[in-house]
Design a protein around this motif. Structure first.
Motif, PDB file in Angstrom:
ATOM      1  N   ARG A 189       3.488   0.836   7.398  1.00  0.00           N
ATOM      2  CA  ARG A 189       4.074   0.467   8.693  1.00  0.00           C
ATOM      3  C   ARG A 189       3.517   1.335   9.821  1.00  0.00           C
ATOM      4  NH1 ARG A 189      10.383  -0.236   6.563  1.00  0.00           N
ATOM      5  NH2 ARG A 189      10.030  -2.192   5.433  1.00  0.00           N
ATOM      6  N   MET A 190       3.390   2.636   9.569  1.00  0.00           N
ATOM      7  CA  MET A 190       2.883   3.524  10.612  1.00  0.00           C
ATOM      8  C   MET A 190       1.457   3.166  11.021  1.00  0.00           C
ATOM      9  SD  MET A 190       2.655   7.704  10.768  1.00  0.00           S
ATOM     10  CE  MET A 190       1.385   7.846   9.495  1.00  0.00           C
ATOM     11  N   SER A 191       0.652   2.703  10.073  1.00  0.00           N
ATOM     12  CA  SER A 191      -0.742   2.381  10.381  1.00  0.00           C
ATOM     13  C   SER A 191      -0.858   1.271  11.414  1.00  0.00           C
ATOM     14  CB  SER A 191      -1.494   1.982   9.112  1.00  0.00           C
ATOM     15  OG  SER A 191      -1.090   0.710   8.630  1.00  0.00           O
ATOM     16  N   ARG A 192       0.206   0.492  11.591  1.00  0.00           N
ATOM     17  CA  ARG A 192       0.184  -0.618  12.550  1.00  0.00           C
ATOM     18  C   ARG A 192       0.850  -0.271  13.877  1.00  0.00           C
ATOM     19  NH1 ARG A 192       1.882  -3.335   7.693  1.00  0.00           N
ATOM     20  NH2 ARG A 192       3.992  -3.497   8.539  1.00  0.00           N
ATOM     21  N   ARG A 193       1.350   0.946  13.998  1.00  0.00           N
ATOM     22  CA  ARG A 193       2.091   1.302  15.211  1.00  0.00           C
ATOM     23  C   ARG A 193       1.274   2.123  16.200  1.00  0.00           C
ATOM     24  NH1 ARG A 193       6.813   2.258  11.561  1.00  0.00           N
ATOM     25  NH2 ARG A 193       6.373   4.496  11.692  1.00  0.00           N
ATOM     26  N   MET A 194      -0.035   2.185  16.034  1.00  0.00           N
ATOM     27  CA  MET A 194      -0.851   2.964  16.969  1.00  0.00           C
ATOM     28  C   MET A 194      -1.005   2.258  18.311  1.00  0.00           C
ATOM     29  SD  MET A 194      -1.550   5.716  15.224  1.00  0.00           S
ATOM     30  CE  MET A 194       0.112   5.495  14.532  1.00  0.00           C
ATOM     31  N   ASP A 195      -0.856   0.934  18.326  1.00  0.00           N
ATOM     32  CA  ASP A 195      -0.867   0.183  19.579  1.00  0.00           C
ATOM     33  C   ASP A 195       0.103  -0.984  19.435  1.00  0.00           C
ATOM     34  OD1 ASP A 195      -2.260  -1.737  18.085  1.00  0.00           O
ATOM     35  OD2 ASP A 195      -4.208  -1.045  18.800  1.00  0.00           O
ATOM     36  N   ASP A 196       0.036  -1.935  20.364  1.00  0.00           N
ATOM     37  CA  ASP A 196       1.058  -2.975  20.430  1.00  0.00           C
ATOM     38  C   ASP A 196       0.759  -4.210  19.588  1.00  0.00           C
ATOM     39  OD1 ASP A 196       2.555  -1.443  22.167  1.00  0.00           O
ATOM     40  OD2 ASP A 196       1.595  -2.285  23.957  1.00  0.00           O
ATOM     41  N   ASP A 197      -0.437  -4.312  19.004  1.00  0.00           N
ATOM     42  CA  ASP A 197      -0.723  -5.495  18.200  1.00  0.00           C
ATOM     43  C   ASP A 197      -0.230  -5.287  16.770  1.00  0.00           C
ATOM     44  OD1 ASP A 197      -2.809  -4.303  16.506  1.00  0.00           O
ATOM     45  OD2 ASP A 197      -4.043  -4.288  18.307  1.00  0.00           O
ATOM     46  N   PRO A 198      -0.202  -6.331  15.953  1.00  0.00           N
ATOM     47  CA  PRO A 198       0.391  -6.221  14.610  1.00  0.00           C
ATOM     48  C   PRO A 198      -0.558  -5.685  13.539  1.00  0.00           C
ATOM     49  CG  PRO A 198      -0.200  -8.500  15.034  1.00  0.00           C
ATOM     50  CD  PRO A 198      -0.502  -7.740  16.303  1.00  0.00           C
ATOM     51  N   TYR A 199      -1.777  -5.268  13.917  1.00  0.00           N
ATOM     52  CA  TYR A 199      -2.783  -4.932  12.927  1.00  0.00           C
ATOM     53  C   TYR A 199      -2.878  -3.428  12.685  1.00  0.00           C
ATOM     54  CZ  TYR A 199      -3.800  -9.660  14.285  1.00  0.00           C
ATOM     55  OH  TYR A 199      -3.665 -10.998  14.566  1.00  0.00           O
ATOM     56  N   ALA A 200      -3.311  -3.070  11.483  1.00  0.00           N
ATOM     57  CA  ALA A 200      -3.478  -1.657  11.145  1.00  0.00           C
ATOM     58  C   ALA A 200      -4.660  -1.097  11.930  1.00  0.00           C
ATOM     59  CB  ALA A 200      -3.704  -1.484   9.653  1.00  0.00           C
ATOM     60  N   ASP A 201      -4.471   0.045  12.547  1.00  0.00           N
ATOM     61  CA  ASP A 201      -5.495   0.632  13.404  1.00  0.00           C
ATOM     62  C   ASP A 201      -6.368   1.638  12.681  1.00  0.00           C
ATOM     63  OD1 ASP A 201      -4.754  -0.562  16.100  1.00  0.00           O
ATOM     64  OD2 ASP A 201      -2.844   0.249  15.423  1.00  0.00           O
ATOM     65  N   PHE A 202      -6.009   1.961  11.444  1.00  0.00           N
ATOM     66  CA  PHE A 202      -6.871   2.829  10.648  1.00  0.00           C
ATOM     67  C   PHE A 202      -6.772   2.437   9.175  1.00  0.00           C
ATOM     68  CE2 PHE A 202      -2.901   5.280  11.520  1.00  0.00           C
ATOM     69  CZ  PHE A 202      -2.387   5.377  10.223  1.00  0.00           C
ATOM     70  N   LEU A 203      -7.823   2.738   8.445  1.00  0.00           N
ATOM     71  CA  LEU A 203      -7.822   2.598   6.996  1.00  0.00           C
ATOM     72  C   LEU A 203      -7.283   3.899   6.424  1.00  0.00           C
ATOM     73  CD1 LEU A 203     -10.246   0.749   8.135  1.00  0.00           C
ATOM     74  CD2 LEU A 203     -11.095   0.809   5.785  1.00  0.00           C
ATOM     75  N   TRP A 204      -6.352   3.813   5.488  1.00  0.00           N
ATOM     76  CA  TRP A 204      -5.768   5.031   4.950  1.00  0.00           C
ATOM     77  C   TRP A 204      -5.824   5.052   3.428  1.00  0.00           C
ATOM     78  CZ3 TRP A 204      -1.676   4.510   1.595  1.00  0.00           C
ATOM     79  CH2 TRP A 204      -0.928   3.325   1.661  1.00  0.00           C
ATOM     80  N   GLY A 205      -5.784   6.258   2.900  1.00  0.00           N
ATOM     81  CA  GLY A 205      -5.716   6.439   1.462  1.00  0.00           C
ATOM     82  C   GLY A 205      -4.999   7.736   1.147  1.00  0.00           C
ATOM     83  N   LYS A 223      -1.655   8.705  17.314  1.00  0.00           N
ATOM     84  CA  LYS A 223      -1.884   7.830  18.465  1.00  0.00           C
ATOM     85  C   LYS A 223      -2.826   8.481  19.467  1.00  0.00           C
ATOM     86  CE  LYS A 223       2.439   5.180  18.463  1.00  0.00           C
ATOM     87  NZ  LYS A 223       3.698   4.889  19.187  1.00  0.00           N
ATOM     88  N   GLU A 224      -2.658   9.760  19.679  1.00  0.00           N
ATOM     89  CA  GLU A 224      -3.509  10.467  20.635  1.00  0.00           C
ATOM     90  C   GLU A 224      -4.937  10.603  20.118  1.00  0.00           C
ATOM     91  OE1 GLU A 224      -3.707  14.804  22.940  1.00  0.00           O
ATOM     92  OE2 GLU A 224      -2.016  14.295  21.647  1.00  0.00           O
TER      93      GLU A 224
END
Length: 530
Positions: free
Chosen positions: A105-121, A79-80
């Motif tokens: 699930r964690m990818s969507r918890r960086m802010d308050d909206d329901p969307y993933a905030d990063f692409l992960w692999g 988040k930071e």
């Protein structure tokens, strides 16, 4: 449910000037933060695994973050740092179903909206050497030009210079498009009459389904696969963490010691190891994306002996299939616009947008994958739907989205630039974007400092149907919206007051549902940001 409420495709493309996308992004820098998550220490071959970590770090100027037990320990640090890309380097013994679910699930918890905030692999493999090959194979871009499948849906083969498939609908048929040809030639698969070595169950199965003989689907698939060494492999039909079946075939592809082998009645042999990188999308298979906390999994074998540099598959039993088929639809619709990781990312965000529009709680409510959910709808979903008097089909639709939300694993570098080649004659619209500073009056009125202006220009022969997916796999994924993956993230994006079109915008992307685009026209979308 409106036909247009499902997946899209238009994104940054380096393959053609026709899809130049410029401007919109960070006001401070064009660098997109990249994080590598890795264990504090590796139990075996520490030097090899640390080489994988340092290789990704150098390639992407990444920040390395260390966890003791699971990557989810890094949530506060992520988040930071706010990365746009996250690679998780870990050994297969640590990676299982719940690991993948929690990463989603964690990818969507960086802010308050329901969307993933990063692409992960997840970057892993049978051993450190296999994981290192995955990294090395991701350094250079790749254009997908050839394919082999066990599905019928790609039979137009327009995306490929050469393509072959075995038919999972009309079992016993196959097709092949050879180099220089424009379409497929179909034929009937040879039948197997020698069942020597088959156990009683196999013999009973063959007799009940086919009579005396059985089409040798698996052997035909392997003839295509080993002969072509294709850039892309797409499979469906039955699978587990330990095997892959061809539709209606006797025999399996299994794994042993990091390699794939063929298990025929009375015969076993290894699948030919590959020397070239490839993309594997078992998007219609159950469970094959689950490493199941062991290096002895099908996923590990595909990454090791077959050099699957990108791999997207389910970690649970699949049935509705929106996450898998939707990602494929994003990839092949308007081919070349999205990389493989971007395609699967955008499909998932479209799923989230639709769930959020219906019921916010559906974007966060945990799904019980251990329950017998095929017997009855979960009571929680019934409660959520109660005020809306949904039909059985509509309820099934949301049930399928909820089930699929967190269960697709993506293995590989999330920033690898691997795309379908463009199809001649189908590049019929362009997308550009530019950033504008607002005047003092505009800034005061909107509370923003800049705006991103996205311009879509359609050609005289533009086809909205083609932009929306040409009806591909409609039983799983309906028409696509127009979508755009921003070349660089926007800061606090929001739509202007008075915007009446059905638009979803986030830091990384934009979706426009029911795009009323017509041939030979220019359309603009404005997004305010800080």
């Amino acid at each position: 449910m409106k036909k247009s409420l499902i997946a899209a495709s238009v994104a940054f493309c380096s393959l053609s000037a026709a899809f130049l996308m410029v401007g919109c992004g960070s006001s401070k820098t064009e660098y997109e933060p990249y994080a590598v998550l890795a264990p504090v220490s590796f139990a075996e071959d520490s030097a090899g695994w640390e080489g994988v970590v340092s290789g990704l770090q150098r390639m992407h100027e990444a920040r390395v973050m260390r966890f003791k037990s699971t990557p989810m320990e890094m949530e506060a640090q992520l988040k930071e740092f706010n990365p746009r890309y996250v690679a998780v380097v870990d050994v297969p013994e640590n990676i299982g179903r719940d690991y993948v679910i929690e990463l989603n699930r964690m990818s969507r918890r960086m802010d308050d909206d329901p969307y993933a905030d990063f692409l992960w692999g997840i970057v892993t493999g049978y051993d450190a050497a296999a994981a290192q090959r995955m990294v090395d194979n991701s350094v250079e871009p790749m254009v997908i030009r050839s394919g082999v499948g066990s599905i019928k849906e790609l039979e137009s083969a327009k995306w490929f210079d050469k393509y072959a498939f075995v038919d999972d609908h009309a079992v016993g048929m196959c097709g092949e498009k050879k180099p220089g040809e424009d379409s497929l030639t179909y034929k009937e698969i040879a039948y197997r009459t020698d069942m020597a070595g088959a156990n009683e169950y196999i013999r009973e199965f063959v007799e009940k389904r086919f009579g005396k003989d059985v089409p040798d689907v698996l052997r035909q698939f392997l003839e295509y696969y080993e002969g072509y060494e294709p850039d892309l492999v797409v499979t469906a039909s039955h699978a587990t963490e330990e095997n892959l079946e061809m539709p209606g075939s006797v025999g399996n592809i299994r794994c042993r010691d990091g390699r794939l082998y063929v298990d025929y009645p009375g015969e076993q042999r290894f699948v030919k190891d590959r020397d070239s990188r490839m993309v594997y999308l078992p998007i219609g298979n159950c469970l094959i994306g689950n490493m199941n906390n062991t290096r002895g999994s099908m996923a590990a074998a595909w990454m090791n002996s077959q050099q699957a540099t990108a791999f997207a598959g389910y970690v649970v039993t699949t049935w509705y299939g929106r996450n898998g088929w939707g990602g494929l639809k994003y990839l092949i619709t308007n081919p070349g616009r999205y990389s493989v990781p971007e395609a699967f990312y955008m499909n998932q965000q479209d799923m989230m947008a639709q769930m959020a529009a219906w019921k916010d709680t559906l974007t966060t409510a945990p799904f019980d994958y251990d329950a017998n959910y095929f017997e009855t709808l979960p009571s929680e979903l019934v409660r959520m739907a109660a005020p809306d008097t949904l039909s059985e089909d509509e309820l099934f639709f949301w049930f399928g989205f909820w089930h699929d939300r967190d269960v697709l694993a993506y293995y590989g570098d999330p920033k690898w630039n691997v795309r379908m080649q463009e199809v001649p004659g189908e590049t019929d619209f362009t997308v550009t974007s530019r950033m504008q500073r607002l005047s003092a009056a505009e800034a005061s009125a909107t509370g923003a400092s800049r705006k991103c202006v996205i311009t879509v220009e359609t050609s005289p022969d533009f086809s909205l149907c083609r932009m929306q997916g040409d009806g591909f796999k409609e039983e799983h994924v309906l028409d696509l919206p127009f979508s755009y993956f921003f070349p660089h993230r926007l800061d606090n994006p929001r739509l202007p007051e008075g915007e009446t079109r059905e638009i979803v915008v986030d830091e990384n992307f934009l979706l426009l549902y029911d795009p009323a685009f017509e041939p030979g026209q220019t359309y603009t979308i404005e997004v305010f940001c800080d």
